[in-house]
Design a protein around this motif. Structure first.
Motif, PDB file in Angstrom:
ATOM      1  N   ALA A 107      49.160  45.030  39.584  1.00  0.00           N
ATOM      2  CA  ALA A 107      49.289  45.085  41.044  1.00  0.00           C
ATOM      3  C   ALA A 107      48.213  45.976  41.653  1.00  0.00           C
ATOM      4  CB  ALA A 107      50.675  45.583  41.432  1.00  0.00           C
ATOM      5  N   ARG A 108      47.604  46.824  40.829  1.00  0.00           N
ATOM      6  CA  ARG A 108      46.543  47.726  41.297  1.00  0.00           C
ATOM      7  C   ARG A 108      45.160  47.307  40.789  1.00  0.00           C
ATOM      8  NH1 ARG A 108      50.800  50.635  39.410  1.00  0.00           N
ATOM      9  NH2 ARG A 108      49.741  51.233  37.517  1.00  0.00           N
ATOM     10  N   ASP A 109      45.061  46.098  40.251  1.00  0.00           N
ATOM     11  CA  ASP A 109      43.783  45.606  39.738  1.00  0.00           C
ATOM     12  C   ASP A 109      42.779  45.478  40.879  1.00  0.00           C
ATOM     13  OD1 ASP A 109      42.826  44.085  37.021  1.00  0.00           O
ATOM     14  OD2 ASP A 109      41.860  43.215  38.803  1.00  0.00           O
ATOM     15  N   PRO A 110      41.514  45.784  40.606  1.00  0.00           N
ATOM     16  CA  PRO A 110      40.505  45.664  41.668  1.00  0.00           C
ATOM     17  C   PRO A 110      40.277  44.222  42.137  1.00  0.00           C
ATOM     18  CG  PRO A 110      39.544  46.601  39.649  1.00  0.00           C
ATOM     19  CD  PRO A 110      40.985  46.343  39.381  1.00  0.00           C
ATOM     20  N   GLU A 111      40.600  43.250  41.312  1.00  0.00           N
ATOM     21  CA  GLU A 111      40.367  41.843  41.662  1.00  0.00           C
ATOM     22  C   GLU A 111      41.586  41.270  42.391  1.00  0.00           C
ATOM     23  OE1 GLU A 111      38.855  37.791  39.427  1.00  0.00           O
ATOM     24  OE2 GLU A 111      38.763  39.706  38.380  1.00  0.00           O
ATOM     25  N   GLU A 112      41.359  40.792  43.600  1.00  0.00           N
ATOM     26  CA  GLU A 112      42.453  40.289  44.440  1.00  0.00           C
ATOM     27  C   GLU A 112      43.192  39.125  43.784  1.00  0.00           C
ATOM     28  OE1 GLU A 112      44.669  37.981  47.161  1.00  0.00           O
ATOM     29  OE2 GLU A 112      42.751  37.275  46.435  1.00  0.00           O
ATOM     30  N   ALA A 113      42.483  38.239  43.112  1.00  0.00           N
ATOM     31  CA  ALA A 113      43.122  37.096  42.453  1.00  0.00           C
ATOM     32  C   ALA A 113      44.097  37.565  41.376  1.00  0.00           C
ATOM     33  CB  ALA A 113      42.071  36.169  41.851  1.00  0.00           C
ATOM     34  N   VAL A 114      43.749  38.612  40.663  1.00  0.00           N
ATOM     35  CA  VAL A 114      44.643  39.151  39.634  1.00  0.00           C
ATOM     36  C   VAL A 114      45.894  39.722  40.287  1.00  0.00           C
ATOM     37  CG1 VAL A 114      44.903  40.925  37.842  1.00  0.00           C
ATOM     38  CG2 VAL A 114      42.777  39.614  38.011  1.00  0.00           C
TER      39      VAL A 114
END
Length: 95
Positions: free
Chosen positions: A72-79
């Motif tokens: 939920a805190r990944d830099p990639e929005e798709a992730v």
């Protein structure tokens, strides 16, 4: 990623999603999340089915919720978007 989004064989999509869900690591769930973000509705249904099969199968998939929380805190929005969908499936397997 090709196995998760296989356009020729939905069984491959389902089985790969199930296997990665059983692994339950952040890296494994991240792959599914990316696939969910890219999938059309039909492919997303098969991804969800694979995740569900792992969750209700022997031993379940206890690491999935925690992995989704981390993603939920990944830099990639798709992730982040895909992980949110997977987290919803974990919370409500009928979704």
């Amino acid at each position: 990623m090709g196995l998760l989004l296989d356009v020729e064989d939905t069984a491959v999509t389902r089985q790969t999603a199930e296997a990665l869900t059983r692994v339950g690591t952040v890296a494994a769930i991240r792959l599914i999340a990316l696939a969910v973000a890219e999938a059309d509705d039909n492919r997303a249904d098969w991804l969800r089915t694979g995740v569900h099969d792992a969750l209700v199968g022997p031993g379940g998939a206890p690491g999935v919720a925690a992995a989704c929380g981390m993603l939920a805190r990944d830099p990639e929005e798709a992730v982040r978007r895909g992980a949110a969908d997977i987290a919803a499936w974990v919370d409500d397997p009928s979704r």
